[in-house]
Design a protein around this motif. Structure first.
Motif, PDB file in Angstrom:
ATOM      1  N   ARG A 154       1.011  -1.268  -0.248  1.00 27.60           N
ATOM      2  CA  ARG A 154      -0.010   0.011   0.103  1.00 27.60           C
ATOM      3  C   ARG A 154       0.775   1.414  -0.156  1.00 27.60           C
ATOM      4  O   ARG A 154       0.588   2.128  -0.919  1.00 27.60           O
ATOM      5  CB  ARG A 154      -1.000   0.026   1.173  1.00 27.60           C
ATOM      6  N   ILE A 177      -9.709   5.936  -0.138  1.00 33.87           N
ATOM      7  CA  ILE A 177      -9.380   5.914   1.347  1.00 33.87           C
ATOM      8  C   ILE A 177      -9.457   7.518   2.092  1.00 33.87           C
ATOM      9  O   ILE A 177      -9.154   8.143   1.169  1.00 33.87           O
ATOM     10  CB  ILE A 177      -8.057   5.137   1.648  1.00 33.87           C
ATOM     11  N   THR A 181      -6.069   8.918   6.623  1.00 32.08           N
ATOM     12  CA  THR A 181      -5.345   7.346   6.234  1.00 32.08           C
ATOM     13  C   THR A 181      -4.272   7.692   5.350  1.00 32.08           C
ATOM     14  O   THR A 181      -3.264   7.121   5.609  1.00 32.08           O
ATOM     15  CB  THR A 181      -6.380   6.380   5.563  1.00 32.08           C
ATOM     16  N   PHE A 184      -1.498   9.170   7.240  1.00 30.92           N
ATOM     17  CA  PHE A 184      -0.776   8.187   8.014  1.00 30.92           C
ATOM     18  C   PHE A 184       0.089   7.421   7.094  1.00 30.92           C
ATOM     19  O   PHE A 184       1.304   7.440   7.490  1.00 30.92           O
ATOM     20  CB  PHE A 184      -2.011   7.350   8.642  1.00 30.92           C
ATOM     21  N   HIS A 185      -0.103   6.891   6.031  1.00 30.09           N
ATOM     22  CA  HIS A 185       0.606   6.281   5.176  1.00 30.09           C
ATOM     23  C   HIS A 185       1.847   7.129   4.732  1.00 30.09           C
ATOM     24  O   HIS A 185       3.148   6.481   4.565  1.00 30.09           O
ATOM     25  CB  HIS A 185      -0.071   5.779   3.888  1.00 30.09           C
TER      26      HIS A 185
END
Length: 214
Positions: A154, A177, A181, A184-185
């Protein structure tokens, strides 16, 4: 006070001279007892469970079944047996594979008899022992490891979209998403690549081919 029982040692190696040399070394040590041998990995898997040695010395490269694969099959059957890889091959990837399979030791075949005695005693006592050359090779491989090897699938997808020039909202829409999120990634990606911002991350990703060149 009675003397402790000798450490029962099994040898698996496809070279007769090496097996003979190891047996002679084991027989010369009062603290050891030679309990069996195998000429290839399949034979080791067949013979060893009935013998249940304390320590098994396993050649890495053997016909029919290599030493590491043999350990992986024997480990569930012999939880008390300690396995030591003996090899002339110094490959960090093989060392890691051996440890993952359940090996307690990894020793080069140019080691002295004194070193081998120490390794057998140490693994029997529950310690993990790696040859000094092996340790140096592992450290060197870790230092030379290309960045991005620990990125998840991801995170690689996000990194590729960052390289396309998409902003956070566009990335979220493309991957379906939520914006938190995405953030965060991206935070994880910057940390893993050890860079300060998105631009540095994209430059590094293109340099090391972590994303397709555009």
């Amino acid at each position: 006070m009675s003397n402790p029982s000798p450490i029962r040692v099994f040898v698996a190696d496809d070279h007769p001279m090496i097996r003979a040399g190891l047996r002679a070394m084991i027989d010369a040590e009062a603290a050891f007892s030679f309990v069996g041998e195998a000429t290839h990995g399949e034979e080791a898997v067949q013979r060893m469970p009935a013998i249940a040695p304390d320590v098994a010395l396993m050649d890495l490269m053997m016909p029919r079944l290599d030493g590491i694969s043999a350990i992986a099959r024997l480990r569930p059957l012999l939880p008390a047996t300690r396995f030591v890889i003996l090899t002339s091959l110094l490959d960090p990837a093989e060392v890691r594979r051996a440890i993952d399979a359940g090996a307690s030791g990894y020793l080069m075949k140019n080691a002295s008899a004194h070193e081998l005695v120490h390794v057998i005693q140490a693994v029997h006592a529950g310690r993990r022992v790696l040859d000094a050359e092996v340790t140096d090779a592992l450290v060197g491989a870790q230092q030379q490891r290309s960045p991005g090897g620990d990125l998840t699938q991801r995170e690689r997808e996000l990194l590729a979209l960052m390289a396309e020039g998409l902003n956070n909202q566009e990335i979220g829409q493309r991957l379906a998403i939520a914006l938190p999120t995405v953030k965060f990634h991206i935070t994880n990606i910057l940390a893993k690549l050890q860079v300060e911002n998105r631009t540095e991350a994209v430059i590094l990703a293109l340099k090391h081919r972590l994303v397709p060149a555009r």
